[in-house]
Design a protein around this motif. Structure first.
Motif, short mmCIF file in Angstrom:
data_model
loop_
_atom_site.label_atom_id
_atom_site.label_comp_id
_atom_site.label_asym_id
_atom_site.label_seq_id
_atom_site.Cartn_x
_atom_site.Cartn_y
_atom_site.Cartn_z
N ARG A 432 0.91 -1.29 -0.06
CA ARG A 432 -0.20 -0.07 -0.07
C ARG A 432 0.96 1.21 -0.05
N GLY A 433 0.37 2.26 -0.67
CA GLY A 433 0.89 3.72 -0.40
C GLY A 433 1.30 4.23 -1.57
N ASN A 434 1.47 3.49 -2.83
CA ASN A 434 2.11 3.95 -4.07
C ASN A 434 1.09 4.75 -4.68
N ASP A 435 -0.06 4.31 -4.73
CA ASP A 435 -1.27 4.99 -5.51
C ASP A 435 -0.86 4.96 -6.90
N LEU A 436 -1.14 3.76 -7.47
CA LEU A 436 -0.68 3.40 -8.80
C LEU A 436 -1.95 3.63 -9.74
N ASN A 437 -1.76 3.84 -10.95
CA ASN A 437 -2.88 4.37 -11.80
C ASN A 437 -2.91 3.37 -13.07
N HIS A 438 -2.31 3.57 -14.29
CA HIS A 438 -2.43 2.76 -15.21
C HIS A 438 -1.38 1.42 -15.05
N ILE A 439 -1.77 0.59 -15.76
CA ILE A 439 -0.89 -0.74 -15.68
C ILE A 439 -1.02 -1.36 -16.91
N SER A 440 0.10 -1.79 -17.53
CA SER A 440 0.35 -2.72 -18.76
C SER A 440 1.20 -3.81 -18.41
N LEU A 441 1.24 -4.94 -19.12
CA LEU A 441 2.09 -6.06 -19.10
C LEU A 441 2.63 -6.49 -20.37
N ASP A 442 3.66 -6.95 -20.44
CA ASP A 442 4.27 -7.57 -21.58
C ASP A 442 3.46 -9.01 -21.73
N ASN A 443 3.65 -9.53 -23.04
CA ASN A 443 3.06 -10.67 -23.28
C ASN A 443 3.60 -12.14 -22.75
N THR A 444 4.27 -12.11 -21.81
CA THR A 444 4.86 -13.11 -20.93
C THR A 444 4.26 -12.77 -19.31
N GLY A 445 3.88 -11.57 -19.08
CA GLY A 445 3.53 -11.22 -17.66
C GLY A 445 4.73 -11.18 -16.74
N SER A 446 6.11 -11.03 -17.40
CA SER A 446 7.14 -10.72 -16.49
C SER A 446 7.48 -9.45 -15.97
N ILE A 447 7.18 -8.48 -17.02
CA ILE A 447 7.41 -6.90 -16.57
C ILE A 447 6.05 -6.39 -16.89
N GLY A 448 6.19 -4.95 -16.21
CA GLY A 448 5.03 -4.32 -16.48
C GLY A 448 5.38 -2.86 -16.39
N VAL A 449 4.40 -1.98 -16.77
CA VAL A 449 4.73 -0.72 -16.39
C VAL A 449 3.55 0.12 -15.88
N THR A 450 3.61 1.03 -14.93
CA THR A 450 2.56 1.65 -14.56
C THR A 450 2.81 3.28 -14.35
N THR A 451 1.86 4.06 -13.70
CA THR A 451 2.11 5.17 -13.22
C THR A 451 1.70 5.40 -12.01
N ARG A 452 2.44 6.18 -11.19
CA ARG A 452 2.14 6.66 -9.68
C ARG A 452 1.52 7.95 -9.72
N LEU A 453 0.58 8.11 -8.99
CA LEU A 453 -0.12 9.29 -8.70
C LEU A 453 0.15 10.10 -7.23
N SER A 454 0.62 11.19 -7.39
CA SER A 454 0.90 11.73 -6.12
C SER A 454 0.59 13.26 -5.96
N ALA A 455 0.00 13.69 -5.03
CA ALA A 455 -0.29 15.06 -4.89
C ALA A 455 0.75 15.95 -4.34
N ASP A 456 0.49 17.04 -5.10
CA ASP A 456 1.85 18.09 -4.78
C ASP A 456 1.14 19.36 -4.70
N PHE A 457 0.29 19.60 -3.75
CA PHE A 457 -0.32 20.67 -3.20
C PHE A 457 0.39 21.33 -1.93
N GLN A 458 0.49 22.76 -1.95
CA GLN A 458 1.12 23.43 -0.88
C GLN A 458 -0.03 24.57 -0.51
N LEU A 459 -0.06 24.77 0.61
CA LEU A 459 -0.90 25.75 1.45
C LEU A 459 -0.01 26.96 1.47
N ALA A 460 -0.42 28.20 1.14
CA ALA A 460 0.11 29.36 1.13
C ALA A 460 -0.73 30.35 1.81
#
Length: 727
Positions: A432-460
């Motif tokens: 838990r804690g990575n907040d993953l969004n997209h996910i895609s695997l190769d045709n062997t299921g050995s490797i994959g790619v994903t995107t991690r979502l993170s909020a970058d908001f600052q209060l001023a």
């Protein structure tokens, strides 16, 4: 003894034959690319010895120039093929900033011209490493003749005959059938996440079926493009040039030759669906007025996509069409109001489509996974498990499973889940804690790619009477003022949304809530005694109240919850915007009685005056924003309009005397706080704000004395990551 013709290395379940370019696990060949195989041979032949990175570079890329990162990618590919855990490093050990060492116990099988096998003792017993000098300690290797001189004839030759037969089968088109048997179980141990970007500029992403290339949408300077990046050496190329345009999802055919994508005008949906060669070229428009999710059939002849008309009886629908022309469109399923359709993927036989549908407005687990038969339109549930949101789907080839990124509760990060499509069994497989969004695997299921979502908001915090640099409180998205100038805000400082309190200078920071639930959008009562906020600690997103010291939490709403937008001591009401639709509701500030609807508005951002006589909200008419001020106390039907042209609004708050409206406006790279006067009907700029960021409407608040204000600005960052060690 006859002269030696061949040497085979044996370690664990593996056999490595350098002469035949062959790696076996048992009797099954393991696929490695040429440079990966060469790297493995180099490490094995130098067993127990540190192999410098420069040595690998010289041996593998002597005739070409590549970045040094190519070595790391090559080694993880080898580790992945061997099932080596990059943390324990039981087979290949990393020596930081130096190189790599093969540390698994090895035996050597010598095959002679006399059809004999001469087997050495374990090399792990014969060669050591001086940990101080990192140099090998040589020992004499004692080779013993096999007691059975026909070992080679009886065991090795039959094994190689079987292997050659398997390779021949591959060459005549049985690759997929054989590969299904080759595949090891997926996700039987923790996998690794290696980030390939850190600038937060990646949107949609998809991996080529062979695992060589990752295609992704890149944001830079307000412009977006589709790019291709080599997994092995990191080299990139542009597939679709950068433009001021938004992209939805990406799709790819199983042969890796054709890409599909959705795109449209920046900040606007729906999109149009295009196809393009994976090497670039001119995009061809296939279908208009679609959302971002795309599916591609296994044979590459069909595409699936979502179209949302937002009608009562046709809110969102799932459709299929020919992938080459976009013709022969066929509607498969439709969802009614407030239930949208999202990610979708073809089943491996191409006869059905698995898709997600539901809603997250009520902050409950309202998303589901279903399958629809393309020929008959018959729909069945894949699993009875439900989720707060299901973002993306990816098939694990050679199995009856798929992976999905999904959240189980609002405010929680999105994890990777494995779904058994046949049994409906669901299990979380990522930490838990990575907040993953997209996910895609190769045709062997050995490797994959994903995107991690993170909020970058600052209060001023800004002062209205001077132009000094604002005081930055830190990370946070929603805020409200106390009468004494202190600020309460929602932040993920401890990994989840809790309420915090601090002085206007950021000092005396203190946590008010500590609950696994998501708690945000705080408003402070006029006497400073209570904080009203949104929370899902009761199961759904409802309004709650606590004392200013964080004690005595009390749930105020029971049916329709939402986000508090105003408190009125005069009326004894707390006003809030529904999380289900664009209706403003009100409830008793003490939690007595039932909540009731006030009015339905056309926009998303709204505020109500402290005397509960006026409502202000933002609406969009013919792609132009404007603020509508409307009388709601029943005394008159007076309405006023603030024309904004194409300006974006980042929040609104009424003045304490109910005569003015403060609002944050952004236009042409200029952001400012403006004040609208009820009497004159004019707006004036009261403070410039650094632009170039997004503003959270609930993160805007004006102090009780109206001498300062706080804004939450920033963006959502998405970074590209590589998943390794899946098998």
């Amino acid at each position: 003894m006859a002269s030696t013709n061949k040497k085979i290395y044996a370690f664990g379940e593996f056999r490595l034959d350098p002469a035949e370019n062959l790696l076996l696990k048992g009797d099954v060949p393991i696929a490695l690319k040429p440079k990966e195989f060469s790297a493995l041979v180099c490490l094995v032949e130098n067993h127990g010895t540190l192999v410098e990175r420069s040595t690998l570079m010289d041996n593998l890329w002597a005739d070409s120039f590549v970045e040094e990162g190519a070595i790391s990618k090559c080694i993880w590919a080898v580790r992945n093929a061997l099932g080596d855990d990059s943390k324990t490093q039981s087979i290949i050990q990393t020596v930081p900033k130096r190189g790599y060492r093969f540390v698994s116990e090895i035996s050597e099988i010598y095959i002679t011209s006399a059809d004999e096998a001469v087997i050495s003792r374990s090399l792990g017993e014969e060669r050591g490493v001086d940990e101080n000098t990192e140099q090998p300690i040589d020992h004499k290797v004692s080779k013993e003749r096999s007691p059975n001189r026909y070992l080679f004839r009886r065991l090795v030759i039959p094994a190689f005959v079987l292997i050659l037969a398997a390779i021949s089968a591959l060459s005549i088109g049985s690759y997929y059938a054989l590969r299904e048997n080759v595949l090891a179980p997926i996700l039987t141990r923790p996998f690794d996440i290696q980030f390939l970007s850190r600038d937060g500029s990646v949107d949609a992403v998809i991996l080529s079926p062979d695992g060589d290339m990752v295609y992704y949408v890149k944001s830079l300077g307000g412009r977006k493009s589709i790019r291709a990046r080599s997994i092995l050496d990191g080299n990139e190329s542009e597939i679709v040039p950068a433009a001021k345009i938004d992209y939805g999802g990406l799709g790819i055919t199983t042969d890796g030759r054709t890409l599909f994508f959705t795109r449209g005008n920046a900040g606007r949906t729906p999109f149009d669906l295009f196809r393009i060669s994976a090497t670039g070229g001119i995009p061809v428009k296939l279908v208009e007025d679609v959302q971002g999710w795309i599916g591609v059939s296994p044979d590459g002849n069909k595409i699936s996509y979502v179209r949302c008309l937002y009608k009562e009886d046709d809110y969102c629908s799932l459709n299929v069409a020919d992938s080459g022309t976009g013709e022969n469109e066929h509607l498969l399923v439709t969802r009614h109001v407030r239930s949208r359709i999202g990610a979708n993927t073809f089943d491996r036989d191409g006869k059905s489509i698995i898709f997600t549908y539901g809603q997250s407005h009520t902050a409950t687990n309202g998303f589901h996974l279903s399958k629809v038969d393309i020929a008959t339109g018959v729909e069945t549930k894949v699993t009875h498990e439900s989720f707060f949101n299901i973002k993306n789907l990816a098939w694990i080839e050679g199995s009856g499973h798929l992976l999905m990124t999904a959240t189980k509760a609002p405010g929680h990060s999105a994890d990777i889940w494995k779904v058994n499509v046949n049994s409906g069994e669901v299990a979380r497989v990522s930490s838990r804690g990575n907040d993953l969004n997209h996910i895609s695997l190769d045709n062997t299921g050995s490797i994959g790619v994903t995107t991690r979502l993170s909020a970058d908001f600052q209060l001023a915090v800004y002062d209205l009477e001077d132009t000094n640099t604002p005081r930055v409180l830190g990370g946070g998205q929603d805020a409200g003022f106390f009468p004494d100038g202190r600020i309460v805000f929602s932040s993920e400082m401890h990994g989840r949304f809790d309420l915090w309190i601090a002085g206007p200078d950021g000092r005396d920071l203190r946590q008010l809530t500590n609950d696994p639930a998501k708690e945000f959008s705080p408003l402070v009562s006029e006497d400073g005694e209570f904080i009203y906020y949104s929370s899902d600690r009761g199961g759904g997103l409802q309004l709650w109240r606590i004392r200013s010291d964080g004690t005595e939490p009390k749930q105020l709403t029971k049916s329709v919850g939402g986000y508090p937008i105003a408190l009125s001591k005069e009326s004894g009401k707390v006003f809030y915007k529904s999380h289900i639709d664009r209706t403003i509701w009100c409830a008793d500030i003490e939690g007595a009685g039932e909540e009731s609807p006030l009015m339905k508005i056309d926009g998303l951002i709204a505020s109500i005056s402290f005397d509960a006589k006026w409502v202000a909200y933002v609406e969009n008419v013919r792609n132009m924003n404007r603020i509508v001020l409307k009388r709601i106390d029943g005394q008159s039907s007076e309405t006023k309009i603030i024309e904004l042209d194409d300006a974006e609004i980042g929040g609104m708050r009424w003045s304490r005397d109910n005569k003015s409206l403060y609002y944050v406006s952004s236009k042409d790279n200029r952001t400012a706080l403006l004040k609208y006067d009820h009497v004159s009907g004019l707006s004036q700029v009261v403070r410039e704000i650094p632009s170039g960021k997004h503003f959270k409407d609930q993160g805007f608040a004006v102090s009780f004395d109206e001498k300062s204000f706080v804004v939450s600005s920033g963006d959502w960052k998405r970074d590209l990551a590589l998943l390794t060690g899946l098998r």
